[in-house]
Design an enzyme around this catalytic site. Structure first.
Site, mmCIF file in Angstrom:
data_model
loop_
_atom_site.group_PDB
_atom_site.id
_atom_site.type_symbol
_atom_site.label_atom_id
_atom_site.label_comp_id
_atom_site.label_asym_id
_atom_site.label_seq_id
_atom_site.Cartn_x
_atom_site.Cartn_y
_atom_site.Cartn_z
ATOM 1 N N LYS A 76 0.845 -1.204 0.000
ATOM 2 C CA LYS A 76 0.000 0.000 0.000
ATOM 3 C C LYS A 76 0.878 1.251 0.000
ATOM 4 C CE LYS A 76 -3.758 -2.324 2.390
ATOM 5 N NZ LYS A 76 -4.291 -2.780 3.673
ATOM 6 N N GLN A 103 -4.686 -1.585 10.056
ATOM 7 C CA GLN A 103 -4.560 -2.901 9.429
ATOM 8 C C GLN A 103 -5.071 -3.985 10.385
ATOM 9 O OE1 GLN A 103 -3.352 -3.494 6.182
ATOM 10 N NE2 GLN A 103 -4.050 -5.578 6.564
ATOM 11 N N ASP A 135 -11.208 2.335 4.587
ATOM 12 C CA ASP A 135 -11.570 0.918 4.471
ATOM 13 C C ASP A 135 -13.087 0.753 4.443
ATOM 14 O OD1 ASP A 135 -9.688 -1.044 4.119
ATOM 15 O OD2 ASP A 135 -9.209 -1.274 6.252
#
Ligand code: NDP
Length: 287
Positions: free
Chosen positions: A56, A100, A123
């Site tokens: 990412k 994460q 997200d």
């Protein structure tokens, strides 16, 4: 019909999407002197998470996006992580925040996700964004379903009226995917581990989305001839290779089009994270 399904090249589609986002970032920099910023928080050293986060960061950097990874030790307390999230919420240069997952066992992931400012929740896991998606009011859309929808729209002339079957009902993939397909006027069935006669249900599908987490689970004779298959699964085989949830070799003989694993939905997921960061930037700072 062709003897072999068309392979949907997610890698190429993701590269094109990243290039488009990169151009937009270049224009924003030139016109407004601003740079969208994505901040990823990684707690502990789960090897798979480390790989995802590195990629990412690398891809964000390549398109000129500001990106930072906040690497915190595995023993970080929930309070310390919540304080980190609060600091990122308060920092105006931060457009997107991603914590994460999975988090170490002593941290409640729901509490952390709910602490993220919904406007920066790239997200799209915050309950406010989940609710907006369910209401059809979302601007931020979960990355894997968004990437899958983009591939479907690039593959099929229209989705309206098609029968779609989604195997899997997770909050990350299956459920939001089904909602997006409904919003695209498909007739949608969601299947899961308690579904009866799954092969028969799959055979109805013009669009079959597999998000199960079991290698080669969907067999060729479950597939309607000519169907479009989106294989979300990423499964590590004993020999170290990656496999999807669909038996690719069998599906190739029946389907009309299929995403490979790797090189299908996976690259689109990260490209859509960058897309969401830009969307969040525009929503917060205006166009
Ligand atoms: P989950 O484990 O959260 O969900 C799996 C779903 O599959 C559940 O709804 C489960 O049903 C269903 N399921 C399990 N066994 C069966 C069965 N025998 N028959 C029918 N349904 C079954 O996984 P995720 O949704 O998080 O991920 C799914 C896959 O997608 C994984 O391989 C994951 O690695 C991959 N993935 C890929 C991404 C990408 O970028 N390409 C991103 C995210 C995930 P039930 O609810 O009844 O338990």
């Amino acid at each position: 019909m062709a003897d072999q399904a068309r392979i949907i090249d997610g890698k190429a589609a993701a590269a094109a999407l990243r290039a488009e986002i990169g151009q937009e970032i270049t224009a924003i920099k030139a016109e407004r002197g601003l740079v969208p910023g994505l901040h990823v928080v990684l707690v502990g050293d789960d090897p798979a998470s480390r790989v995802y986060v590195n990629s990412k960061e690398k891809l964000a950097g390549e398109i000129g996006m500001n990106s930072a990874v906040h690497r915190l030790p595995a023993e970080t307390s929930e309070a310390e992580l919540l304080a980190k999230v609060a600091a990122l919420n308060a920092d105006d240069s931060v457009d997107g925040i991603l914590v994460q997952l999975p988090l170490p066992k002593h941290i409640n992931p729901d509490r952390v996700i709910e602490a993220i400012d919904p406007a920066k929740d790239v997200d799209c896991f915050h309950p406010i964004n989940v609710g907006r998606l369910a209401n059809g009011q979302a601007s931020l859309i979960p990355c894997t379903p968004l990437g899958s929808m983009i591939l479907l729209k690039q593959t099929l002339p229209t989705l309206a009226g098609l029968e779609a079957v989604v195997i899997g009902r997770s909050g990350i993939v299956g459920r939001p995917m089904a909602q997006l397909l409904v919003q695209a006027d498909c007739t949608v069935t969601i299947a899961h581990s308690r579904t009866r006669d799954l092969p028969a249900i799959c055979r109805r599908a013009d669009i079959l989305v597999a998000a199960v987490g079991r290698p080669h689970f969907v067999r060729g004779d479950w597939i309607k001839p000519g169907a479009t298959i989106i294989d979300v699964g990423i499964n590590r085989l004993p020999d170290g290779k990656l496999a999807g949830d669909v038996d690719f070799a069998e599906a190739m003989k029946v389907a009309g089009a299929i995403t490979p694993v790797p090189g299908g939905v996976g690259p689109m997921t990260i490209a859509c994270l960058l897309r969401n960061t830009l969307t969040a930037f525009h929503a917060r700072r205006g166009r």
